[in-house]
Design an enzyme around this catalytic site. Structure first.
Site, short mmCIF file in Angstrom:
data_model
loop_
_atom_site.label_atom_id
_atom_site.label_comp_id
_atom_site.label_asym_id
_atom_site.label_seq_id
_atom_site.Cartn_x
_atom_site.Cartn_y
_atom_site.Cartn_z
N GLU A 34 0.84 -1.20 0.00
CA GLU A 34 0.00 0.00 0.00
C GLU A 34 0.87 1.25 0.00
O GLU A 34 1.87 1.32 0.72
CB GLU A 34 -0.89 -0.02 1.25
CG GLU A 34 -2.23 0.59 1.02
CD GLU A 34 -3.06 -0.21 0.02
OE1 GLU A 34 -3.24 0.28 -1.11
OE2 GLU A 34 -3.53 -1.31 0.35
N HIS A 35 0.50 2.21 -0.83
CA HIS A 35 1.27 3.46 -0.99
C HIS A 35 2.68 3.16 -1.51
O HIS A 35 3.62 3.92 -1.25
CB HIS A 35 1.32 4.25 0.31
CG HIS A 35 0.02 4.94 0.64
ND1 HIS A 35 -0.37 6.13 0.07
CD2 HIS A 35 -1.01 4.57 1.45
CE1 HIS A 35 -1.57 6.48 0.53
NE2 HIS A 35 -1.99 5.55 1.36
N THR A 36 2.81 2.07 -2.21
CA THR A 36 4.10 1.73 -2.83
C THR A 36 4.09 2.03 -4.33
O THR A 36 5.15 2.17 -4.93
CB THR A 36 4.39 0.23 -2.65
OG1 THR A 36 3.21 -0.50 -2.97
CG2 THR A 36 4.80 -0.09 -1.22
N GLY A 124 -13.75 2.12 -2.92
CA GLY A 124 -12.34 1.77 -2.95
C GLY A 124 -12.07 0.42 -3.58
O GLY A 124 -10.96 -0.11 -3.48
N SER A 126 -12.53 0.01 -6.80
CA SER A 126 -12.21 0.41 -8.17
C SER A 126 -13.29 0.05 -9.19
O SER A 126 -13.02 -0.62 -10.19
CB SER A 126 -10.85 -0.14 -8.60
OG SER A 126 -10.31 0.76 -9.54
N SER A 128 -14.30 2.25 -11.03
CA SER A 128 -13.89 3.05 -12.20
C SER A 128 -13.02 2.23 -13.15
O SER A 128 -13.25 2.24 -14.36
CB SER A 128 -13.19 4.34 -11.77
OG SER A 128 -12.08 4.08 -10.95
N ASP A 172 -4.95 -0.47 -10.46
CA ASP A 172 -6.36 -0.83 -10.63
C ASP A 172 -6.64 -1.35 -12.04
O ASP A 172 -7.33 -2.36 -12.23
CB ASP A 172 -7.26 0.38 -10.38
CG ASP A 172 -7.09 0.94 -8.98
OD1 ASP A 172 -6.34 0.35 -8.19
OD2 ASP A 172 -7.70 1.98 -8.70
P1 ADP Z 1 -14.15 3.72 -7.16
O1 ADP Z 1 -13.36 3.69 -5.90
O2 ADP Z 1 -15.35 2.82 -7.05
O3 ADP Z 1 -13.31 3.45 -8.37
P2 ADP Z 1 -14.39 6.31 -8.39
O4 ADP Z 1 -14.86 7.60 -7.87
O5 ADP Z 1 -12.98 6.21 -8.87
O6 ADP Z 1 -14.72 5.20 -7.29
O7 ADP Z 1 -15.30 5.89 -9.65
C1 ADP Z 1 -16.70 5.89 -9.50
C2 ADP Z 1 -17.35 6.46 -10.76
O8 ADP Z 1 -17.20 5.53 -11.85
C3 ADP Z 1 -18.85 6.63 -10.61
O9 ADP Z 1 -19.15 7.90 -10.06
C4 ADP Z 1 -19.34 6.49 -12.03
O10 ADP Z 1 -19.18 7.71 -12.73
C5 ADP Z 1 -18.38 5.48 -12.63
N1 ADP Z 1 -18.91 4.12 -12.53
C6 ADP Z 1 -18.39 3.08 -11.86
N2 ADP Z 1 -19.15 1.95 -11.99
C7 ADP Z 1 -20.19 2.30 -12.77
C8 ADP Z 1 -21.32 1.59 -13.27
N3 ADP Z 1 -21.55 0.30 -12.97
N4 ADP Z 1 -22.18 2.26 -14.06
C9 ADP Z 1 -21.98 3.55 -14.36
N5 ADP Z 1 -20.94 4.27 -13.92
C10 ADP Z 1 -20.04 3.68 -13.12
MG MG Z 2 -11.62 4.64 -8.90
#
Ligand code: ADP
Ligand code: MG
Length: 381
Positions: A34-36, A124, A126, A128, A172
């Site tokens: 972590e943090h690496t 957390g 991921s 995204s 990620d």
């Molecule tokens: P995380 O820690 O879950 O990656 P982030 O803030 O980096 O959180 O990313 C979350 C964003 O990614 C959401 O606000 C949305 O815009 C998008 N997202 C993630 N999963 C979905 C999904 N299943 N459908 C639509 N958008 C999503």
């Molecule tokens: Mg994210």
């Protein structure tokens, strides 16, 4: 209904036909390291069995039409006239991936489909990266380019950095692209080389979500990063990755106490992460658990990125006979911890940790057992 059925059912209702294919890409949890990442070091995540799915079919024109089940929204864009980032963030992940792939010379075709999944958003794990990699996989299925997990991860990371403006490392995207069933993936964040190892026999990973978030994360993250860079400069190296335990022991007195503690975390965490893989290859759950416990202490005391809620849930897990070791995971100040537990009787372990954490904090945790799943892939047909 499974997530796959969910996107497939909506696809049929929307387009009156079966999708040409369904793709998925998973979220992730970092077991240790972590943090690496921004110190050119080692991380050791696994892809979890929660994922984002897209049911789709190709289009004859160069447009993408995407329906989001989770956001209850529908958007369209043209590949030769990408819309700038909007307030409707979710579509920007798809546009950003299209932009990044085209920047890198990939020839993309259009598609239409339904997006949905069960990676909790903003916890957390991921979601995204899962959305980015499943989008890249969707383009791959309708276009004619080669799939290379590392190139796809880099393209998706660039999308998140440049298009979404989020300064994430490569972990990620790399694990969401290259995850393996029942295995964790050691990633060298400098070379992007990977090496896998199986989870120890008869164990499971449990994600312990404290259900707390703190706004501190961004500013603390930037401060820790700057401290690590300053420490590396002091030692005359590119990154703390290049400082080994011997060099640090000889010269640590040169650093002011806070910077010394920050550097010690990164240097010892890199060592622990490499040892964690050796422990896994040996099927040694006890040693892996001890390394996770030591990682938490280092993050709490030397790196100072834990929180009372994280410390509480980790203490509850570590006090339990079913647990080999637990630690906070992710950037810190809230969010999730991860625990290595015996597979046998894991449900009663969850119940005990939940009760202990509720008693200690008054918060309601979210506890999830997860296996290690494959990275981005086509699951249908
Ligand atoms: P995380 O820690 O879950 O990656 P982030 O803030 O980096 O959180 O990313 C979350 C964003 O990614 C959401 O606000 C949305 O815009 C998008 N997202 C993630 N999963 C979905 C999904 N299943 N459908 C639509 N958008 C999503
Ligand atoms: Mg994210």
């Amino acid at each position: 209904m499974t997530q796959r059925e969910r996107v497939q059912t909506r696809f049929r209702a929307e387009f009156g036909d079966e999708p040409a294919c369904i793709v998925r890409a998973p979220g992730r949890v970092n077991l240790i390291g972590e943090h690496t990442d921004y110190n050119d070091g080692f991380v050791f995540p696994m892809a979890i069995d929660r994922a984002t799915y897209i049911a789709l079919r190709p289009r004859a024109d160069n447009k993408v039409l995407a329906i989001s089940l989770d956001m209850d929204d529908r958007r369209e864009f043209a590949l030769d006239a990408l819309p700038s980032p909007t307030e409707t963030k979710w579509i920007d992940y798809l546009v950003g991936v299209a932009w990044s792939l085209q920047e890198r010379g990939y020839d993309l075709r259009g598609w239409e489909g339904v997006v949905g999944g069960d990676v909790p958003i903003g916890s957390g794990l991921s979601s995204s990266a899962a959305l980015e990699l499943t989008t890249a996989r969707a383009f791959y299925e309708v276009s004619a380019f080669e799939w290379d997990a590392r190139s796809m991860a880099l393209a998706c990371q660039a999308a998140e950095n440049a298009w979404l403006g989020v300064q994430c490392g490569i972990m990620d995207q790399m694990i969401s692209a290259a995850g393996l069933r029942d295995r964790a993936l050691l990633i060298d964040c400098r070379s992007l080389e990977t090496a896998s190892a199986p989870l120890p026999p008869d164990t499971v990973m449990v994600i312990l979500d404290t259900n707390t978030r703190r706004g501190l994360v961004d500013s603390a993250y930037n401060e820790r990063r700057a401290q690590c860079e300053a420490a590396a400069r002091h030692f005359g190296v590119k990154a703390l990755r290049d400082v080994d335990g011997d060099l640090f022991a000889r010269r640590k007195q040169e650093l002011a106490p806070v910077m010394r503690a920050r550097a010690r975390h990164v240097i010892t965490e890199n060592e622990r992460t490499l040892r964690a893989r050796a422990a896994m290859l040996a099927g040694d759950a006890a040693t892996l658990g001890q390394l996770m416990i030591a990682s938490h202490i280092s993050l709490r005391d030397d790196f100072e990125v834990s929180s009372p809620a994280l410390d509480a849930i980790v203490a509850c897990a570590n006090a339990d006979a079913a647990c080999y070791g637990a630690r906070m995971t992710g950037a810190g100040f809230g969010g999730c911890a991860v625990a290595l537990a015996g597979a046998d009787g894991v449900e009663s372990f969850l119940a005990r940790v939940g009760a202990c954490y509720r008693d200690a904090t008054g918060n309601e945790p979210i506890l999830t057992v997860t296996g290690a799943s494959r990275g981005a892939e086509k699951i249908y047909p």
